[in-house]
Motif scaffolding. Structure first.
Motif, PDB file in Angstrom:
ATOM      1  N   PHE A  71       1.896  13.714 -10.847  1.00 20.81           N
ATOM      2  CA  PHE A  71       0.465  14.028 -10.761  1.00 20.81           C
ATOM      3  C   PHE A  71       0.265  15.480 -11.162  1.00 20.81           C
ATOM      4  O   PHE A  71       0.715  16.398 -10.454  1.00 20.81           O
ATOM      5  CB  PHE A  71      -0.063  13.793  -9.342  1.00 20.81           C
ATOM      6  CG  PHE A  71      -0.149  12.343  -8.951  1.00 20.81           C
ATOM      7  CD1 PHE A  71      -1.337  11.638  -9.087  1.00 20.81           C
ATOM      8  CD2 PHE A  71       0.962  11.668  -8.451  1.00 20.81           C
ATOM      9  CE1 PHE A  71      -1.422  10.294  -8.726  1.00 20.81           C
ATOM     10  CE2 PHE A  71       0.888  10.330  -8.091  1.00 20.81           C
ATOM     11  CZ  PHE A  71      -0.308   9.643  -8.238  1.00 20.81           C
ATOM     12  N   SER A  72      -0.407  15.701 -12.275  1.00 23.29           N
ATOM     13  CA  SER A  72      -0.672  17.059 -12.731  1.00 23.29           C
ATOM     14  C   SER A  72      -1.639  17.754 -11.776  1.00 23.29           C
ATOM     15  O   SER A  72      -2.287  17.111 -10.944  1.00 23.29           O
ATOM     16  CB  SER A  72      -1.265  17.047 -14.136  1.00 23.29           C
ATOM     17  OG  SER A  72      -2.582  16.506 -14.115  1.00 23.29           O
ATOM     18  N   LEU A 100      -2.309  11.714   0.268  1.00 20.99           N
ATOM     19  CA  LEU A 100      -2.644  12.500  -0.919  1.00 20.99           C
ATOM     20  C   LEU A 100      -1.651  13.638  -1.149  1.00 20.99           C
ATOM     21  O   LEU A 100      -1.355  13.981  -2.298  1.00 20.99           O
ATOM     22  CB  LEU A 100      -4.063  13.060  -0.805  1.00 20.99           C
ATOM     23  CG  LEU A 100      -5.208  12.173  -1.290  1.00 20.99           C
ATOM     24  CD1 LEU A 100      -6.528  12.902  -1.161  1.00 20.99           C
ATOM     25  CD2 LEU A 100      -4.987  11.718  -2.725  1.00 20.99           C
ATOM     26  N   ASP A 101      -1.142  14.220  -0.087  1.00 25.70           N
ATOM     27  CA  ASP A 101      -0.207  15.339  -0.240  1.00 25.70           C
ATOM     28  C   ASP A 101       1.107  14.915  -0.878  1.00 25.70           C
ATOM     29  O   ASP A 101       1.885  15.761  -1.338  1.00 25.70           O
ATOM     30  CB  ASP A 101       0.071  15.992   1.120  1.00 25.70           C
ATOM     31  CG  ASP A 101      -1.122  16.768   1.639  1.00 25.70           C
ATOM     32  OD1 ASP A 101      -2.025  17.083   0.841  1.00 25.70           O
ATOM     33  OD2 ASP A 101      -1.159  17.065   2.852  1.00 25.70           O
ATOM     34  N   HIS A 102       1.384  13.598  -0.920  1.00 25.47           N
ATOM     35  CA  HIS A 102       2.598  13.110  -1.575  1.00 25.47           C
ATOM     36  C   HIS A 102       2.438  13.015  -3.085  1.00 25.47           C
ATOM     37  O   HIS A 102       3.431  12.875  -3.795  1.00 25.47           O
ATOM     38  CB  HIS A 102       2.977  11.726  -1.026  1.00 25.47           C
ATOM     39  CG  HIS A 102       3.418  11.736   0.399  1.00 25.47           C
ATOM     40  ND1 HIS A 102       4.697  12.079   0.788  1.00 25.47           N
ATOM     41  CD2 HIS A 102       2.748  11.441   1.543  1.00 25.47           C
ATOM     42  CE1 HIS A 102       4.806  11.995   2.102  1.00 25.47           C
ATOM     43  NE2 HIS A 102       3.637  11.597   2.591  1.00 25.47           N
ATOM     44  N   SER A 115       0.837  -1.185   0.000  1.00 25.39           N
ATOM     45  CA  SER A 115       0.000   0.000   0.000  1.00 25.39           C
ATOM     46  C   SER A 115       0.876   1.240   0.000  1.00 25.39           C
ATOM     47  O   SER A 115       2.011   1.232   0.466  1.00 25.39           O
ATOM     48  CB  SER A 115      -0.914   0.020   1.228  1.00 25.39           C
ATOM     49  OG  SER A 115      -0.170   0.313   2.385  1.00 25.39           O
ATOM     50  N   ALA A 116       0.324   2.319  -0.518  1.00 24.92           N
ATOM     51  CA  ALA A 116       1.075   3.570  -0.542  1.00 24.92           C
ATOM     52  C   ALA A 116       1.402   4.024   0.865  1.00 24.92           C
ATOM     53  O   ALA A 116       2.457   4.607   1.114  1.00 24.92           O
ATOM     54  CB  ALA A 116       0.267   4.637  -1.277  1.00 24.92           C
ATOM     55  N   GLU A 117       0.516   3.746   1.818  1.00 25.76           N
ATOM     56  CA  GLU A 117       0.766   4.170   3.190  1.00 25.76           C
ATOM     57  C   GLU A 117       2.003   3.477   3.754  1.00 25.76           C
ATOM     58  O   GLU A 117       2.755   4.066   4.517  1.00 25.76           O
ATOM     59  CB  GLU A 117      -0.460   3.900   4.063  1.00 25.76           C
ATOM     60  CG  GLU A 117      -1.640   4.806   3.719  1.00 25.76           C
ATOM     61  CD  GLU A 117      -2.747   4.706   4.747  1.00 25.76           C
ATOM     62  OE1 GLU A 117      -2.618   3.855   5.648  1.00 25.76           O
ATOM     63  OE2 GLU A 117      -3.698   5.479   4.654  1.00 25.76           O
ATOM     64  N   ALA A 157      -4.727   6.026  -1.741  1.00 22.62           N
ATOM     65  CA  ALA A 157      -4.947   7.479  -1.785  1.00 22.62           C
ATOM     66  C   ALA A 157      -5.678   7.991  -0.554  1.00 22.62           C
ATOM     67  O   ALA A 157      -6.556   8.851  -0.658  1.00 22.62           O
ATOM     68  CB  ALA A 157      -5.716   7.855  -3.048  1.00 22.62           C
ATOM     69  N   SER A 158      -5.344   7.498   0.611  1.00 25.56           N
ATOM     70  CA  SER A 158      -5.974   8.002   1.823  1.00 25.56           C
ATOM     71  C   SER A 158      -5.563   9.453   2.065  1.00 25.56           C
ATOM     72  O   SER A 158      -4.605   9.959   1.473  1.00 25.56           O
ATOM     73  CB  SER A 158      -5.572   7.140   3.021  1.00 25.56           C
ATOM     74  OG  SER A 158      -4.210   7.366   3.347  1.00 25.56           O
ATOM     75  N   ASP A 159      -6.270  10.103   2.951  1.00 22.12           N
ATOM     76  CA  ASP A 159      -5.960  11.501   3.264  1.00 22.12           C
ATOM     77  C   ASP A 159      -4.525  11.663   3.755  1.00 22.12           C
ATOM     78  O   ASP A 159      -3.919  12.723   3.576  1.00 22.12           O
ATOM     79  CB  ASP A 159      -6.921  12.023   4.341  1.00 22.12           C
ATOM     80  CG  ASP A 159      -8.341  12.197   3.819  1.00 22.12           C
ATOM     81  OD1 ASP A 159      -8.524  12.152   2.585  1.00 22.12           O
ATOM     82  OD2 ASP A 159      -9.263  12.361   4.632  1.00 22.12           O
TER      83      ASP A 159
END
Length: 208
Positions: free
Chosen positions: A140-141, A132-134, A24-26, A127-129
């Motif tokens: 990511f445009s 997302l800032d990453h 996972s991204a996390e 894409a959890s909160d």
């Protein structure tokens, strides 16, 4: 915010061997991972570039502590390449959530997986909160960042308007919250598909 299915606290789940999601991204961004669910081959509609890379439908699970689950021999990758990979995961996610046909194909391919729960849980994986800032330029445009946050808002509202223990996929298809989620995924996919998938192993935006 409430969590669906396998994201319930361990005390509320059946007493099975706990499995931990390691792609996972996390996890890669240093945020504690949540228990995962599926371990099956992706259906044919999944983009071929994702099939061999722990795609969104074939999440890698192990019965080991997190520290033992990661391959020690794997070379660290750059933030650019990491974002490229998770951007590809998100395209795969939006592809099936935006289509009732693909949702049904997913359910038929992996009948032991509860596809409605996956629609919520996979978003939390990638894409959890907290991450997302990453997801920033150049991978990511600006439009894609806005699309992610717009989908996140609809995801939250659909979560609020559906029970924690979701009914079957066929019972949800056609309901207003599920259609709202599908349309939001379709809109996000339209934004992401403009630039399409990025390379899995090579930076498309080299910094040097």
């Amino acid at each position: 915010m409430k969590f669906h299915g396998y994201y319930l606290p361990i005390s509320d789940r059946k007493p099975i061997v706990e499995k931990r999601l390691v792609n996972s991204a996390e996890h890669f961004y240093g945020v504690a991972a949540q228990p995962g669910t599926s371990d099956t081959a992706p259906p044919e509609w999944m983009p071929s570039s994702l099939h061999d890379n722990m795609a969104v439908l074939s999440r890698f699970e192990v019965d080991l502590p997190m520290s033992d689950a990661v391959e020690d021999t794997e070379e660290p990758i750059s933030a650019i390449l990491l974002n490229q990979r998770y951007r590809n995961h998100l395209i795969g996610y939006f592809s099936w959530v935006s289509s009732y046909q693909k949702q049904r194909e997913y359910q038929a391919t992996v009948p032991l997986v509860h596809v409605p729960h996956e629609a919520f849980n996979q978003w939390e994986d990638y894409a959890s909160d907290r991450i997302l800032d990453h997801y920033v330029e150049p991978v990511f445009s600006k439009d894609e960042q806005e699309a992610l946050r717009a989908f996140r808002d609809v995801w939250n509202s659909a979560s609020d308007d559906t029970p924690q223990r979701l009914p079957s996929l066929e019972e949800l298809i056609g309901t207003e919250p599920w259609e709202r989620l599908r349309i939001a995924a379709e809109k996000a996919l339209e934004v992401f598909i403009r630039r399409g998938l990025f390379d899995w192993d090579r930076e498309d935006f080299p910094m040097h």
